[in-house]
Design a protein around this motif. Structure first.
Motif, PDB file in Angstrom:
ATOM      1  N   ILE A 168      14.061  19.813 -56.434  1.00  0.00           N
ATOM      2  CA  ILE A 168      14.843  20.367 -57.536  1.00  0.00           C
ATOM      3  C   ILE A 168      14.087  20.087 -58.830  1.00  0.00           C
ATOM      4  O   ILE A 168      13.785  18.927 -59.131  1.00  0.00           O
ATOM      5  CB  ILE A 168      16.239  19.727 -57.615  1.00  0.00           C
ATOM      6  N   ARG A 179      14.790  20.021 -62.428  1.00  0.00           N
ATOM      7  CA  ARG A 179      15.944  20.040 -63.328  1.00  0.00           C
ATOM      8  C   ARG A 179      15.634  20.741 -64.644  1.00  0.00           C
ATOM      9  O   ARG A 179      16.488  21.441 -65.193  1.00  0.00           O
ATOM     10  CB  ARG A 179      16.417  18.613 -63.596  1.00  0.00           C
ATOM     11  N   LEU A 181      14.682  25.663 -57.733  1.00  0.00           N
ATOM     12  CA  LEU A 181      14.547  24.970 -56.461  1.00  0.00           C
ATOM     13  C   LEU A 181      13.159  25.233 -55.906  1.00  0.00           C
ATOM     14  O   LEU A 181      12.611  26.332 -56.071  1.00  0.00           O
ATOM     15  CB  LEU A 181      15.588  25.476 -55.452  1.00  0.00           C
ATOM     16  N   LEU A 185      23.893  24.858 -59.990  1.00  0.00           N
ATOM     17  CA  LEU A 185      23.497  24.424 -58.648  1.00  0.00           C
ATOM     18  C   LEU A 185      24.565  23.505 -58.077  1.00  0.00           C
ATOM     19  O   LEU A 185      25.018  22.571 -58.749  1.00  0.00           O
ATOM     20  CB  LEU A 185      22.153  23.687 -58.720  1.00  0.00           C
ATOM     21  N   ILE A 206      24.384  20.738 -62.534  1.00  0.00           N
ATOM     22  CA  ILE A 206      24.271  20.413 -61.109  1.00  0.00           C
ATOM     23  C   ILE A 206      25.542  19.691 -60.676  1.00  0.00           C
ATOM     24  O   ILE A 206      25.975  18.721 -61.314  1.00  0.00           O
ATOM     25  CB  ILE A 206      23.033  19.538 -60.813  1.00  0.00           C
TER      26      ILE A 206
END
Length: 386
Positions: free
Chosen positions: A84, A86, A91, A103, A275
């Motif tokens: 991942i 960020r 991804l 996500l 996330i």
């Protein structure tokens, strides 16, 4: 082009969230990524299929293609997310970089196997945590073409449910565990012993108070060495020694994690903006409840958040109904150690009350005919996450 909402995991959490989001937003692009086949099925049915004689195909309500078509989502099966990013909100899948707007990590939990399984018996020792696992174990039973001797290692919820299901399906079952009675995390010992008596009465062998020390191949069988020098043989071994949240992907991305899962608040937000985590992998405000009702409540709340209505999840006092038809069991384990367990009843019809020092009810456990009290007692018990 708008980046999609990406959900990693297609179990009850991932697919359940996709349904909830789609019910509120018919146009948003959604991508589900799963390491398995992506079929839509109810995980609790895995431990009831053998008694009913259900082949794996009967447990799946929809194939991945059918589920994707019905929900209007993209489903990527047998695909592993490797990382991942960020900052870039991407991804990593091999050389591919897949952007996301938001996500959700619904990666579930993996079986925790505390001993080594030698290569010589690997094809005859199983864990069952998803439909693909069930397919493999079912195929091994079918290949024997006869009543199988199955040793189940672990007397917790999963071990006891599979023991009940497999003996009802006509197989010869030995239940192995270091504890002195079944369901040690859900039941005080007198109630656990009552379940053990029902198992024995049905023809099951209990090897309790013993740890597994080694497995070895003995011709077409598996030799199982236990503590204290005892030994038994089985055709197949089913390991049911607990689950461990799959936090590796999140931890590698620098998200806050712990032994109980990815740490999230009541909005299911991780330590990184955009996330979220959901289901068995999520530790919500300090609570990881790996059961259907908390999962469904979390999916509903998160869908509201993802569609513009920020919402916090709350868990009620939801008892756990254990699928042991040989002796009905319901448990609402206390979130902290009680001052005492007060037990009423006789025979296998028992009610146990977890109480504080000032006699407040903080949990309960019921067996036999006493399970009919579950609703009454749940109303008097504090919520799991109020």
């Amino acid at each position: 082009m708008t980046a999609p909402l990406i959900i990693v995991g297609s179990g009850m959490a991932g697919l359940g969230l996709a349904r909830q989001v789609r019910a509120r937003d018919t146009a948003r692009p959604i991508v589900l990524i799963t390491a398995d086949s992506g079929d839509d099925y109810a995980k609790p049915l895995l431990s009831t299929g053998f008694a009913k004689g259900l082949p794996p195909a009967r447990l799946a309500t929809r194939s991945a293609l059918e589920a994707a078509d019905q929900l209007g989502v993209v489903m990527r099966t047998h695909t592993r997310v490797e990382g991942i990013d960020r900052e870039a909100r991407e991804l990593h899948i091999g050389d591919e970089r897949l952007p996301w707007s938001e996500l959700v990590l619904a990666t579930g939990a993996a079986p925790a196997v505390p001993f080594k399984i030698p290569d010589t018996v690997a094809g005859r020792a199983f864990t069952i945590n998803d439909l693909d696992d069930y397919r493999r174990f079912h195929a091994a039973l079918e290949a024997l073409g006869r009543r199988a001797r199955v040793a189940i290692v672990g007397a917790g919820l999963v071990g006891c449910e599979f023991a009940n299901d497999l003996i009802a399906g006509g197989h010869e079952i030995t239940l192995v565990a270091p504890e002195s009675a079944p369901l040690p995390r859900l039941l005080p010992e007198p109630l656990g012993r009552a379940l053990g008596e029902a198992f024995v009465e049905a023809g099951m062998t209990l090897a309790l108070g013993r740890s597994l020390e080694a497995l070895e191949s003995v011709g077409s069988a598996i030799g199982i060495m236990l503590s204290g020098g005892s030994r038994l043989e089985a055709d197949l071994v089913l390991v049911a020694t607990g689950l461990r949240p799959r936090v590796e992907l999140a931890a590698a991305a620098g998200l806050e994690t712990g032994a109980a899962g990815i740490l999230v608040n009541r909005r299911l937000e991780t330590s990184a903006p955009g996330i979220y985590a959901l289901g068995d992998v999520a530790c919500v405000d300090g609570v990881n409840a790996m059961y259907v009702q908390p999962l469904q409540a979390s999916a509903k709340a998160l869908a509201q958040t993802l569609t513009g209505e920020p919402s916090e999840v709350a868990y009620g006092a939801w008892p756990i109904l254990v699928k042991t038809s040989l002796l009905p069991v319901v448990a609402m384990p206390p979130t902290r150690s009680p001052a005492r367990w007060r037990i009423e009843g006789e025979g296998r019809d028992l009610a146990a009350f977890a109480e504080t020092q000032d006699e407040r009810l903080i949990g309960f456990a019921l067996t036999g005919s006493c399970v009919r009290r579950k609703v009454e007692l749940a109303r008097a018990t504090p919520p799991l996450l109020g």
